[in-house]
Design a protein around this motif. Sequence first.
Motif, short mmCIF file in Angstrom:
data_model
loop_
_atom_site.label_atom_id
_atom_site.label_comp_id
_atom_site.label_asym_id
_atom_site.label_seq_id
_atom_site.Cartn_x
_atom_site.Cartn_y
_atom_site.Cartn_z
N GLU A 144 -38.97 -17.72 -35.95
CA GLU A 144 -37.95 -18.59 -35.38
C GLU A 144 -38.61 -19.49 -34.35
N LYS A 171 -32.88 -24.82 -32.88
CA LYS A 171 -33.82 -23.86 -33.43
C LYS A 171 -33.96 -24.08 -34.93
N TYR A 177 -36.06 -22.13 -38.69
CA TYR A 177 -36.75 -20.98 -39.25
C TYR A 177 -37.81 -21.48 -40.23
N GLN A 195 -31.44 -12.64 -37.67
CA GLN A 195 -30.89 -13.85 -37.07
C GLN A 195 -30.36 -14.80 -38.15
N VAL A 243 -36.04 -11.86 -37.24
CA VAL A 243 -35.78 -13.22 -37.73
C VAL A 243 -34.84 -13.17 -38.93
#
Length: 368
Positions: A46, A54, A56, A94, A91
């Motif tokens: 991330e 943000k 990925y 998330q 991650v």
Amino acid sequence: MKKYTVGNEHYELPAAATKRNSTHMLPVSDWLSDLAENTQLTDLIEVQFKNTRKGYFHNSLNLPLEKGSKVVVEANPGYDLGEVVLTGKLVELQIKKNNIDSSRYEIRQVLRLATDEDLERARQAHAREQETMIKARQLAKSLGLEMKIGDVEYQGDGSKAIFFYIADGRVDFRQLIKVYAETFRIRVEMKQIGARQEAGRIGGTGPCGRELCCSTWMINFSSVGTGAARLQNLSPNPQKLTGMCAKLKCCLNYEVPVYEDASKSLPPRHVTLETKDATYYFFAADPLAGTVTYSSDPHTAGNLTTLTADRAHEIIAMNRRGEKPDTLEGTRAISAEIGYQTGHGDVTRFDKKKHHDNRDRRERRDRR
């Protein structure tokens, strides 16, 4: 300089790119960071850019990434520069938490660890953001568009900028994009955000003394109604109930479930209490204390009396059986308390105290 090796290639990483102290918003506590095998479970990381944005990415090159590493990642077009804020299994959690569909969301690659040249180019690009935002607002106003440019974020390579805007309705900004592209000589992306998201991007300190929730940990924003304030017996003062975004504070929802559970033990508001002397009407309630206040007048505060919820249920049960108690036993008249507090807080007491002090000084002077 920190040295590392990937395959047969040797690299030197500048100290700025290995800085571990992150000042970004919306941090995530990596409680799996002390497990050596955590980063081997997945190559997903991330990356955080400016403020709350943000993304990925895949670490397909197996770069030695850790929290705080500065990385160069793929973008459309060119590349972007951000900071690694999370690695390993968390991650994936998330991505699942944010309801990101992998079939629609293209997860790009990490190109390399950021060099000094990359950091300097990104610094120069970000230095133009404030000036660009001011100019962008002027251009939008000149075109008569009902919108506000809340923030501008340049891509790491300076070839693209994201214009975050706020608007109450739909805005046709096709002409605006052409004007922006010609004026700033960049690729333009428009992204609409709400007032709460704007406050999260800007950041700040709330009246509680802590950083704003929207800029530290909140990702999803739930609607906040005035019913939450009424349920908690909060003063209907807009200056106290609204946050920095000019909307109702998100924290009004935090304790609503507790008050809702506590309110279940209270008697219904429409039910009156009958005694041999008078009829009492619901006036106010304190769910956490488990007390209810009744008034002898259905419209104003008259002979306010407070009793426990159990006692109120007991009287209601007696009334249903056709019985009426002599008085509301186990109660206390809060009107007396209110009068005492009002008298104790009377501002005229300062004048009286000053008068006595002057008289004492005159008496001491006469004795001399």
